[in-house]
Design an enzyme around this catalytic site. Sequence first.
Site, PDB file in Angstrom:
ATOM      1  N   SER A  92      34.995 -35.076  19.696  1.00 31.51           N
ATOM      2  CA  SER A  92      33.555 -35.221  19.468  1.00 31.51           C
ATOM      3  C   SER A  92      32.737 -35.129  20.743  1.00 31.51           C
ATOM      4  CB  SER A  92      33.278 -36.564  18.802  1.00 31.51           C
ATOM      5  OG  SER A  92      33.497 -37.614  19.711  1.00 31.51           O
ATOM      6  N   THR A 224      30.633 -39.223  19.287  1.00 29.29           N
ATOM      7  CA  THR A 224      29.808 -39.132  20.492  1.00 29.29           C
ATOM      8  C   THR A 224      30.227 -40.302  21.349  1.00 29.29           C
ATOM      9  OG1 THR A 224      27.881 -38.223  19.333  1.00 29.29           O
ATOM     10  CG2 THR A 224      27.394 -39.530  21.272  1.00 29.29           C
ATOM     11  N   THR A 242      27.854 -35.651  23.802  1.00 30.71           N
ATOM     12  CA  THR A 242      28.449 -35.320  22.504  1.00 30.71           C
ATOM     13  C   THR A 242      28.642 -33.819  22.324  1.00 30.71           C
ATOM     14  OG1 THR A 242      28.161 -35.695  20.115  1.00 30.71           O
ATOM     15  CG2 THR A 242      26.217 -35.034  21.324  1.00 30.71           C
ATOM     16  N   ARG A 252      21.336 -26.210  17.006  1.00 26.57           N
ATOM     17  CA  ARG A 252      20.913 -27.557  16.573  1.00 26.57           C
ATOM     18  C   ARG A 252      21.050 -28.574  17.708  1.00 26.57           C
ATOM     19  NH1 ARG A 252      23.778 -32.741  16.251  1.00 26.57           N
ATOM     20  NH2 ARG A 252      22.830 -33.943  14.605  1.00 26.57           N
ATOM     21  N   GLY A 254      21.008 -32.629  18.450  1.00 28.03           N
ATOM     22  CA  GLY A 254      21.060 -33.941  17.807  1.00 28.03           C
ATOM     23  C   GLY A 254      20.205 -34.929  18.570  1.00 28.03           C
ATOM     24  N   ASP A 255      20.507 -36.197  18.361  1.00 35.07           N
ATOM     25  CA  ASP A 255      19.732 -37.257  19.013  1.00 35.07           C
ATOM     26  C   ASP A 255      20.174 -37.516  20.449  1.00 35.07           C
ATOM     27  OD1 ASP A 255      22.185 -38.144  17.854  1.00 35.07           O
ATOM     28  OD2 ASP A 255      21.589 -40.206  18.274  1.00 35.07           O
ATOM     29  N   THR A 275      25.145 -43.665  18.092  1.00 41.06           N
ATOM     30  CA  THR A 275      26.049 -42.580  17.737  1.00 41.06           C
ATOM     31  C   THR A 275      26.095 -42.510  16.217  1.00 41.06           C
ATOM     32  OG1 THR A 275      27.975 -44.053  17.730  1.00 41.06           O
ATOM     33  CG2 THR A 275      27.510 -42.909  19.787  1.00 41.06           C
ATOM     34  N   GLY A 276      26.198 -41.312  15.703  1.00 35.31           N
ATOM     35  CA  GLY A 276      26.213 -41.151  14.252  1.00 35.31           C
ATOM     36  C   GLY A 276      25.250 -40.053  13.861  1.00 35.31           C
ATOM     37  N   GLY A 278      22.595 -37.899  13.887  1.00 32.88           N
ATOM     38  CA  GLY A 278      21.545 -37.728  14.885  1.00 32.88           C
ATOM     39  C   GLY A 278      20.175 -37.494  14.288  1.00 32.88           C
TER      40      GLY A 278
END
Length: 373
Positions: A92, A224, A242, A252, A254-255, A275-276, A278
């Site tokens: 990840s 992440t 991540t 894309r 993510g957060d 984490t998770g 995003g």
Amino acid sequence: MTTRREFLASATVAGTSLAVTGGLTSSLRATQPGPTVKNGAGDAHRGPCVIASGNGLRAVERAMELLRQGYDPADCVVQGVRIVEDDPEDMSVGYGGLPNEDGIVELDASVMHGPTHKSGAVGCLRNIRNPAQVALLVLRRTNHCLLVGDGALTFARQMGFAEQDLMTEKSRLAWLKWKANTSKDDFWLDDDQRDPPAGKTWDQDPAGRLSVVDTADVMRLTGTIHCSAVTATGDIAGCTTTSGLSWKIPGRLGDSPIIGAGNYCDNDVGSAGCTGRGESAIVNLSAYTMVMLMEQGKTPQEAATIAAKRMVDKAKEKRLKGPDGRPALGCSFYAVRKDGAYGAASIYDGSFAVADSTGARVLPTEALYSSKR
Ligand code: ASP
């Protein structure tokens, strides 16, 4: 490994009853009845501290070691997560991270430095295994906060980073398995559409290319590493790195590279990250929310749990609810205060790593819901 992977599908977390853990804060009671929270033991801790997602035990150990040697907290967290970025078994983050839908690894990372209130981040960075280090150089060497795509790669080259293929055989096979089983209407045969061989198959050629036939099932994975550190004098930094959601649409973000979403710190208050899923951390500005909650007097544990509840409350899209009404998304939340108090929460069962005055260990997060059915 599974501790830092949070599955998107509600199928993996579905159940009928809510996990209830201790007392309820008034603000939580006002927003949504149901799962309750309690303060974690970390709220009582004081002094230098490093926290990370559950995959970060080696990271917090390393970061604490460097903290004790007097390194800037940003260097501590970046060198801590580097261990996980370099680990091919961690699918990840960094080298060996799961790729996008085209089979190309695109990495995101951010670093925020409390003393200067400056951030640096990279997004959709290809071919460089340590995006957190590149993010730190964006922070230190540029007047910008975020570089993406080709620009980020050019910058990394200019900073002397070597390019390499970030796919491992394991991640290539995982991608191929996913790709082949995406749809029965495409020209890739799903596992159940292939005829059995009439004898043994040549599973490994001299180049080491394995047949996809025997690859274990691969679910859509998240994962992440976030790491935050507080020094003995209360200086703070946070880092999140991540490979993002596996099989994501190319381009894309993510957060993790978005300051305020997957990573945020304020030297007067504390640091937080998540984490998770995003997309949910972006629309809820979860890391910023945690730091603001701490500024308003919530403990790190309360801040993390309130951020988790907020994400659940705001998950309005029908895709984000399972058939049993439970959230069909996963995310974990980590917070550390300037004085060394810390806490972590998650929507479903999770874990986090901490290194404090009593050593380094992995602890369970305060979960809003039990993962058990
Ligand atoms: N938050 C990451 C992202 O959405 C993925 C993860 O943490 O699992 O890119």
